[in-house]
Design a protein around this motif. Structure first.
Motif, PDB file in Angstrom:
ATOM      1  N   ASP A  48      60.080  78.158 -12.254  1.00 32.76           N
ATOM      2  CA  ASP A  48      59.116  76.567 -13.380  1.00 32.76           C
ATOM      3  C   ASP A  48      60.781  75.484 -13.942  1.00 32.76           C
ATOM      4  O   ASP A  48      60.042  74.603 -14.399  1.00 32.76           O
ATOM      5  N   LYS A  49      61.713  76.831 -14.233  1.00 30.41           N
ATOM      6  CA  LYS A  49      62.797  75.296 -14.616  1.00 30.41           C
ATOM      7  C   LYS A  49      63.192  74.853 -13.245  1.00 30.41           C
ATOM      8  O   LYS A  49      64.089  73.685 -13.783  1.00 30.41           O
ATOM      9  N   LEU A  50      62.639  74.923 -12.476  1.00 28.76           N
ATOM     10  CA  LEU A  50      63.189  74.001 -11.285  1.00 28.76           C
ATOM     11  C   LEU A  50      62.007  72.730 -11.212  1.00 28.76           C
ATOM     12  O   LEU A  50      62.700  72.354  -9.757  1.00 28.76           O
ATOM     13  N   GLY A  51      61.558  73.105 -11.679  1.00 30.55           N
ATOM     14  CA  GLY A  51      59.661  71.454 -11.314  1.00 30.55           C
ATOM     15  C   GLY A  51      59.330  72.542 -10.476  1.00 30.55           C
ATOM     16  O   GLY A  51      59.310  72.796  -9.864  1.00 30.55           O
ATOM     17  N   GLU A  52      59.253  70.505  -9.782  1.00 37.52           N
ATOM     18  CA  GLU A  52      58.349  70.825  -8.389  1.00 37.52           C
ATOM     19  C   GLU A  52      58.876  71.763  -6.860  1.00 37.52           C
ATOM     20  O   GLU A  52      58.268  72.279  -5.997  1.00 37.52           O
ATOM     21  N   ASN A  53      60.295  71.731  -6.594  1.00 39.20           N
ATOM     22  CA  ASN A  53      61.022  72.450  -6.233  1.00 39.20           C
ATOM     23  C   ASN A  53      60.510  74.651  -5.852  1.00 39.20           C
ATOM     24  O   ASN A  53      60.172  74.911  -5.546  1.00 39.20           O
ATOM     25  N   SER A  78      58.270  75.080  -8.035  1.00 41.18           N
ATOM     26  CA  SER A  78      56.552  75.355  -7.524  1.00 41.18           C
ATOM     27  C   SER A  78      56.381  75.652  -5.569  1.00 41.18           C
ATOM     28  O   SER A  78      55.772  76.595  -5.580  1.00 41.18           O
ATOM     29  N   GLU A  79      56.594  75.007  -5.426  1.00 38.85           N
ATOM     30  CA  GLU A  79      57.167  75.379  -3.840  1.00 38.85           C
ATOM     31  C   GLU A  79      57.448  76.203  -3.611  1.00 38.85           C
ATOM     32  O   GLU A  79      56.916  77.309  -2.333  1.00 38.85           O
ATOM     33  N   LEU A  80      59.187  76.568  -3.582  1.00 39.94           N
ATOM     34  CA  LEU A  80      59.570  78.296  -4.067  1.00 39.94           C
ATOM     35  C   LEU A  80      58.295  79.767  -3.780  1.00 39.94           C
ATOM     36  O   LEU A  80      58.181  80.442  -3.372  1.00 39.94           O
ATOM     37  N   LYS A  81      57.750  79.352  -4.870  1.00 40.80           N
ATOM     38  CA  LYS A  81      56.762  80.149  -6.032  1.00 40.80           C
ATOM     39  C   LYS A  81      55.253  80.234  -4.673  1.00 40.80           C
ATOM     40  O   LYS A  81      54.837  81.349  -4.342  1.00 40.80           O
ATOM     41  N   SER A  82      54.710  79.588  -3.744  1.00 39.72           N
ATOM     42  CA  SER A  82      54.044  79.309  -3.049  1.00 39.72           C
ATOM     43  C   SER A  82      54.801  80.186  -2.125  1.00 39.72           C
ATOM     44  O   SER A  82      53.591  80.918  -0.944  1.00 39.72           O
ATOM     45  N   THR A  83      56.155  79.454  -1.532  1.00 36.67           N
ATOM     46  CA  THR A  83      56.683  80.430  -0.181  1.00 36.67           C
ATOM     47  C   THR A  83      56.137  81.334  -0.768  1.00 36.67           C
ATOM     48  O   THR A  83      56.122  82.176   0.849  1.00 36.67           O
TER      49      THR A  83
END
Length: 273
Positions: free
Chosen positions: A222-227, A229-234
């Motif tokens: 979450d500290k890494l912003g949109e990137n 969020s995309e990592l969590k989805s991946t």
């Protein structure tokens, strides 16, 4: 080589000369030189030296370039020859270059046999999107997150066998196709250090409480912003593929068991996927 200015050329030239000078004491200890200083790596093996380089660079704010140098051998035309290897990276470039400098020792003096040449490229350690954003522990969680996902799902039944591990390591050679630099970095790092990360996690207490570990991974992402969020989805997509494994990812079984489903539910709660 993709060198943009004379300063970088001079750094490369000086790094090669330094490696040749140290080769007179062959074999020499691996070392790291940066724009901030120079570090001799007193490590038992190359794997430990790589980990120490990562640790130093992740804490070295403002470093413009680095050169990780080690002694070794390379084979050319069927002949094994002494060689110094230099991994060189510059701030702002996605890839670092690994150079090979053949040399020979004659009565204690070192001579370069031919100009150094690029053997391969690898992810630039200064290109890490984690530097300067996360704590050291948080960086470790993000870097090892694909491996933790695998171990949590594959080991949900209490065991992770060698066949599953080998299949996972093989799958890492085909990382997700994405323009997201964070995801590319994390999976490229796991390609290089997957087995090392597996052993480290199995030797820790992380798997004893996957709920807490996934919560910590989510907080760091979450500290890494949109990137992030995309990592969590991946990672969640990866977990579902491992859990279902219907002749595809791991090739074992045909449906999600209740143990795997419990891990997926934990991930979904923390990752909000």
């Amino acid at each position: 080589m993709d060198i943009l200015n004379n300063e970088r050329k001079e750094f490369i030239k000086a790094s090669i000369e330094s490696a040749l000078n140290l080769a007179e004491c062959s074999p020499f200890s691996p070392y790291l030189s940066t724009s901030n200083g120079r570090y001799v790596l007193e490590c038992e093996n190359q794997e430990q030296a790589n980990m120490e380089v990562d640790r130093i660079l992740e804490q070295a704010h403002g470093t413009e370039h680095y050169c990780f140098t080690w002694d070794g051998y390379a084979t050319e035309d069927g002949i094994k020859r002494d060689a110094a290897f230099l991994e060189i990276g510059f701030q702002g470039q996605e890839m670092a270059k690994v150079l090979c400098q053949f040399y020979e020792l004659d009565d204690g003096r070192v001579s370069a046999l031919e100009p150094a040449f690029v053997t391969r490229e690898k992810p630039n350690r200064l290109g890490s999107p984690l530097m300067g954003v996360l704590t050291e522990d948080e960086r470790g969680l993000i870097k090892t997150s694909p491996v933790f996902v695998f171990l949590a799902i594959a080991g949900a039944d209490g065991t992770v066998d060698k066949k599953e591990t080998d299949a996972f390591i093989q799958n890492l050679q085909s990382p997700p196709a994405t323009d997201n630099g964070l995801i590319r970095y994390v999976f490229a790092d796991c390609q290089k250090s997957g087995l090392q990360y597996i052993n480290a996690i199995l030797g820790s207490r992380q798997l004893a409480d996957p709920d807490q570990t996934f919560a910590l991974i989510a907080d760091a992402a979450d500290k890494l912003g949109e990137n992030g969020s995309e990592l969590k989805s991946t990672l969640f997509d990866l977990a579902k593929r491992i859990a279902s494994s219907s002749g595809g990812f791991l090739g074992f079984g045909s449906k999600i068991g209740k143990e795997e489903k419990a891990i997926l539910d934990i991930m979904q709660m923390h990752f909000k996927c």
